[in-house]
Design a protein around this motif. Structure first.
Motif, PDB file in Angstrom:
ATOM      1  N   ARG A   8       0.841  -1.208   0.000  1.00  0.00           N
ATOM      2  CA  ARG A   8       0.000   0.000   0.000  1.00  0.00           C
ATOM      3  C   ARG A   8       0.866   1.243   0.000  1.00  0.00           C
ATOM      4  O   ARG A   8       1.952   1.285   0.566  1.00  0.00           O
ATOM      5  N   ALA A  10       0.367   5.095   1.254  1.00  0.00           N
ATOM      6  CA  ALA A  10      -0.597   5.698   2.196  1.00  0.00           C
ATOM      7  C   ALA A  10      -0.280   7.161   2.482  1.00  0.00           C
ATOM      8  O   ALA A  10       0.117   7.508   3.589  1.00  0.00           O
ATOM      9  N   PRO A  11      -0.462   8.034   1.507  1.00  0.00           N
ATOM     10  CA  PRO A  11      -0.168   9.455   1.760  1.00  0.00           C
ATOM     11  C   PRO A  11      -1.261  10.138   2.584  1.00  0.00           C
ATOM     12  O   PRO A  11      -2.389   9.654   2.642  1.00  0.00           O
ATOM     13  N   SER A  12      -0.895  11.221   3.222  1.00  0.00           N
ATOM     14  CA  SER A  12      -1.881  12.058   3.919  1.00  0.00           C
ATOM     15  C   SER A  12      -2.213  13.235   3.006  1.00  0.00           C
ATOM     16  O   SER A  12      -1.307  13.989   2.641  1.00  0.00           O
ATOM     17  N   GLU A  44      -4.649   8.779   4.169  1.00  0.00           N
ATOM     18  CA  GLU A  44      -4.612   8.870   5.629  1.00  0.00           C
ATOM     19  C   GLU A  44      -5.100  10.258   6.030  1.00  0.00           C
ATOM     20  O   GLU A  44      -4.319  11.179   6.262  1.00  0.00           O
ATOM     21  N   TYR A 207      -2.694   8.252  14.274  1.00  0.00           N
ATOM     22  CA  TYR A 207      -1.933   7.584  13.217  1.00  0.00           C
ATOM     23  C   TYR A 207      -1.669   6.120  13.570  1.00  0.00           C
ATOM     24  O   TYR A 207      -1.948   5.219  12.768  1.00  0.00           O
ATOM     25  N   VAL A 211      -3.398   3.033  11.433  1.00  0.00           N
ATOM     26  CA  VAL A 211      -2.517   2.339  10.495  1.00  0.00           C
ATOM     27  C   VAL A 211      -2.552   0.818  10.744  1.00  0.00           C
ATOM     28  O   VAL A 211      -2.588   0.030   9.796  1.00  0.00           O
ATOM     29  N   ARG A 225       7.669   1.787   3.462  1.00  0.00           N
ATOM     30  CA  ARG A 225       7.520   3.211   3.790  1.00  0.00           C
ATOM     31  C   ARG A 225       8.879   3.770   4.195  1.00  0.00           C
ATOM     32  O   ARG A 225       9.849   3.036   4.339  1.00  0.00           O
ATOM     33  N   LEU A 229       9.587   6.298   9.677  1.00  0.00           N
ATOM     34  CA  LEU A 229       8.589   5.536  10.429  1.00  0.00           C
ATOM     35  C   LEU A 229       9.143   4.219  10.960  1.00  0.00           C
ATOM     36  O   LEU A 229       8.406   3.400  11.498  1.00  0.00           O
TER      37      LEU A 229
HETATM   38  N1  GLU Z   1       0.546   8.623   6.064  1.00  0.00           N
HETATM   39  C1  GLU Z   1       1.929   8.477   6.350  1.00  0.00           C
HETATM   40  C2  GLU Z   1       2.718   9.558   5.600  1.00  0.00           C
HETATM   41  O1  GLU Z   1       2.165  10.282   4.814  1.00  0.00           O
HETATM   42  C3  GLU Z   1       2.475   7.112   5.960  1.00  0.00           C
HETATM   43  C4  GLU Z   1       2.030   6.071   6.910  1.00  0.00           C
HETATM   44  C5  GLU Z   1       2.613   4.690   6.682  1.00  0.00           C
HETATM   45  O2  GLU Z   1       3.083   4.388   5.583  1.00  0.00           O
HETATM   46  O3  GLU Z   1       2.552   3.896   7.612  1.00  0.00           O
HETATM   47  O4  GLU Z   1       3.890   9.722   5.834  1.00  0.00           O
END
Ligand code: GLU
Length: 306
Positions: A8, A10-12, A44, A207, A211, A225, A229
């Motif tokens: 996946r 998963a951008p915000s 996200e 978050y 997640v 990612r 993180l």
């Molecule tokens: N939404 C997060 C971001 O934009 C990524 C979260 C993830 O990949 O766990 O950095």
């Protein structure tokens, strides 16, 4: 039962996509293709004050322009608050959640005072002081008074108790570190984060909570990612264990750095895909800029299928 790998991106949608995001999206797409798997797209957007449909539209439009396809429909976290609420309820029923009232400023003052007395105050992997946790042992009546006071509050994980409840041997499988993606099993240390936020008075999740609920809900097998993180994975593994969710593999990739040597972020406006497109750069130019950007280290190369 299938062995298909599920990735996946998963951008915000709280700002423009920049080169660092695109590196992440490309790696996810590439690894999904290599494994014959799929790559899902997840927005996200739990922070409803900062996330907007316009940013979301721009992200999907930029991805299309770059030729980075995703599989299936886009999942929006804002449409799944009930799932997060129920996961939170489960942790609460285990006695692992407490309402906490201290603001950022109050935390800082509390920690400054302790340090002035010569106490060594623990910091999390991001360098932030651990939450003082003064409300951890509040009675039921005190907790109710806090949550009914009309002031904003957070719901925090009693991490010490949670680690004990989870039992020992908390690890994760990391394929991003080590040569040639060599698999390593790393020890997870969620206690290093202190009492993390699971939800807020105005948002039934955070978050960390969303997640893990989403990765399980979308049956993600491989989380790819940025290295920013990496340490958060310890909290994710803890929540997965407590909520009896499956354990994905993790692959944390290098971060792209700006000319100032800091990881790319919204402050590097000229590194946003929108700004580069507006400046007349082509898709190839953008992908080349990813190749050329300084990195916190190097993992593989970037390519996309057109
Ligand atoms: N939404 C997060 C971001 O934009 C990524 C979260 C993830 O990949 O766990 O950095």
């Amino acid at each position: 039962m299938t062995n298909r790998q599920v990735f996946r991106f998963a951008p915000s949608p709280n700002g423009e996509l920049h080169l660092g995001h695109v590196l992440s999206a490309c790696l996810n797409r590439e690894m999904a293709d290599r494994s014959g798997g799929v790559m899902l797209l997840r927005m996200e957007d739990i922070d409803q004050a900062r996330c907007t449909p316009a940013f979301e539209r721009q992200i999907t439009e930029d991805l299309r322009w770059l030729g980075i396809a995703w599989d299936g429909t886009v999942r929006r976290q804002s449409e799944h608050f009930d799932s997060y609420r129920s996961a939170l309820g489960r942790l609460d029923a285990m006695g692992l959640v407490y309402p906490a009232s201290m603001s950022r400023r109050q935390i800082r003052e509390h920690v400054d005072a302790a340090e002035a007395r010569g106490e060594a105050w623990p910091r999390d992997p991001d360098g932030q002081p651990h939450y003082p946790g003064i409300e951890r042992d509040f009675s039921k009546a005190e907790r109710e008074a806090l949550t009914h006071s009309g002031h904003p509050y957070t719901l925090r994980l009693d991490t010490g108790k949670a680690v004990a409840a989870a039992g020992g041997d908390l690890t994760w499988r990391e394929t991003g570190s080590g040569p040639d993606g060599a698999r390593v099993v790393l020890k997870a240390d969620p206690a290093g984060w202190g009492d993390v936020i699971l939800a807020r008075s105005d948002t039934p999740t955070s978050y960390h909570l969303s997640v893990v609920v989403d990765d399980a809900g979308q049956e993600i097998t491989d989380v790819v990612r940025g290295q920013d993180l990496f340490h958060a994975t310890a909290v994710h593994r803890l929540l997965q264990r407590l909520l009896e969710l499956p354990e994905p593999r993790y692959h944390h990739h290098e971060l792209l750095l700006g000319p100032d040597g800091k990881k790319l972020s919204k402050t590097h406006r000229d590194r946003s895909i929108r700004a580069m497109r507006d400046a007349g750069l082509s898709r190839r130019d953008v992908l080349d800029a990813i190749e050329d950007a300084p990195r916190s280290g190097r993992v593989g190369t970037v390519s996309v299928h057109s």
